[in-house]
Motif scaffolding. Structure first.
Motif, PDB file in Angstrom:
ATOM      1  N   UNK A   1     120.591   0.331  29.916  1.00  6.87           N
ATOM      2  CA  UNK A   1     120.169   0.639  31.342  1.00  6.87           C
ATOM      3  C   UNK A   1     119.436   0.452  31.770  1.00  6.87           C
ATOM      4  N   UNK A   2     118.371  -0.522  32.220  1.00  9.98           N
ATOM      5  CA  UNK A   2     118.079  -1.264  33.183  1.00  9.98           C
ATOM      6  C   UNK A   2     118.689  -1.326  34.831  1.00  9.98           C
TER       7      UNK A   2
ATOM      8  N   UNK B   1     116.547 -11.194  18.242  1.00 11.26           N
ATOM      9  CA  UNK B   1     116.064 -10.883  19.470  1.00 11.26           C
ATOM     10  C   UNK B   1     116.551 -10.618  21.287  1.00 11.26           C
ATOM     11  N   UNK B   2     117.125 -11.800  21.129  1.00 11.46           N
ATOM     12  CA  UNK B   2     118.257 -11.060  22.541  1.00 11.46           C
ATOM     13  C   UNK B   2     118.587 -10.663  22.321  1.00 11.46           C
ATOM     14  N   UNK B   3     119.825 -10.182  21.289  1.00 11.94           N
ATOM     15  CA  UNK B   3     120.574  -9.173  21.568  1.00 11.94           C
ATOM     16  C   UNK B   3     119.786  -7.547  20.936  1.00 11.94           C
ATOM     17  N   UNK B   4     119.226  -7.239  20.397  1.00 10.47           N
ATOM     18  CA  UNK B   4     117.944  -6.627  20.672  1.00 10.47           C
ATOM     19  C   UNK B   4     117.418  -5.730  21.570  1.00 10.47           C
ATOM     20  N   UNK B   5     116.971  -6.722  22.845  1.00 16.83           N
ATOM     21  CA  UNK B   5     116.372  -6.457  23.717  1.00 16.83           C
ATOM     22  C   UNK B   5     118.029  -6.424  24.722  1.00 16.83           C
ATOM     23  N   UNK B   6     118.466  -6.991  25.328  1.00 18.57           N
ATOM     24  CA  UNK B   6     119.665  -7.111  25.831  1.00 18.57           C
ATOM     25  C   UNK B   6     120.473  -4.735  25.603  1.00 18.57           C
TER      26      UNK B   6
ATOM     27  N   UNK C   1     120.952  -8.617  37.140  1.00 17.96           N
ATOM     28  CA  UNK C   1     121.164 -10.182  36.680  1.00 17.96           C
ATOM     29  C   UNK C   1     120.535  -9.961  35.166  1.00 17.96           C
ATOM     30  N   UNK C   2     120.478  -8.751  34.855  1.00 13.59           N
ATOM     31  CA  UNK C   2     119.923  -8.147  33.772  1.00 13.59           C
ATOM     32  C   UNK C   2     119.958 -10.012  32.358  1.00 13.59           C
TER      33      UNK C   2
END
Length: 225
Positions: free
Chosen positions: A139-140, A129-134, A144-145
């Motif tokens: 492009x946000x 999930x962490x990799x997917x959200x990153x 401090x993404x």
């Protein structure tokens, strides 16, 4: 040597809360922090005090306070944290309060532990999930993404475990608080008003350490019955 009595612990807890509130107020004045952005911190002081005791009313107060945090996160363009606070934290803490009240144990609830297989599955699922959200947030326009996303996802997992009464939620909460400390320290140069949140994070970490000891004591007591 006898351990400190409960009354002494209570007095020490309220003294630490009072000192932290004073420091937050002073630092807020020094960095010209608005009262609106400090207000959630004052409420969180009491939430953290209840969390240190694994008190089942902590999620109820925290759920309402999460809406105030969402507004603050929006101001700082911490969009993942904003969404987490408004859409997830509010709901999950309210559900946690309801569930804990259905299985009360003194002022807390009945706890359980994850099995080894559950821990492995949880770790693998979190990494995915962490990799997917990153990737989604790549492009946000956030400075401090990585920290923002990590704190939010760790908070989500910790909240789910707390809702299900798994004592591992405290360990994850502590980990998230450490990441929060790193985030607020990194933001000080461009946003010095974050000093108030840094002060609170230090206080919260102390309470989480106390919660770690408390939940394991409650769990051991429940297993011996």
């Amino acid at each position: 040597m006898k351990p400190p009595s409960r009354s002494i612990k209570n007095i020490a807890g309220f003294m630490l809360l009072g000192i932290t509130a004073i420091v937050i107020t002073i630092t807020g004045i020094l960095v010209d922090q608005s009262f609106f952005r400090i207000l959630p911190l004052y409420i969180s002081l009491f939430v953290s005090l209840l969390q240190a005791r694994a008190n089942r009313y902590a999620p109820l107060i925290g759920s309402v306070n999460s809406l105030l945090y969402a507004a603050v996160y929006y101001h700082y363009r911490l969009y993942a944290s904003m969404a987490y606070a408004a859409l997830f934290s509010f709901t999950i803490q309210l559900v946690t309060f309801i569930r804990w009240n259905r299985s009360p144990y003194k002022s807390s609830t009945i706890f359980r532990k994850l099995t080894a297989r559950q821990r492995m599955a949880t770790t693998a699922g979190f990494a995915f999930v962490w990799l997917a959200v990153m990737l989604i947030l790549s492009r946000a326009a956030s400075d401090y993404r990585v920290l923002d996303t990590t704190i939010s996802l760790v908070g989500i997992l910790a909240s789910l475990l707390a809702m299900l009464s798994y004592i591992e939620y405290v360990t994850l909460t502590a980990l998230g608080q450490v990441f929060s400390l790193i985030l607020y320290i990194s933001m000080l140069k461009t946003n010095p008003e974050q000093l108030t949140y840094l002060v609170y994070s230090l206080y919260s970490l102390i309470c989480i350490i106390q919660a770690f000891i408390r939940t394991r004591g409650i769990y051991a007591e429940q297993q011996s019955v």
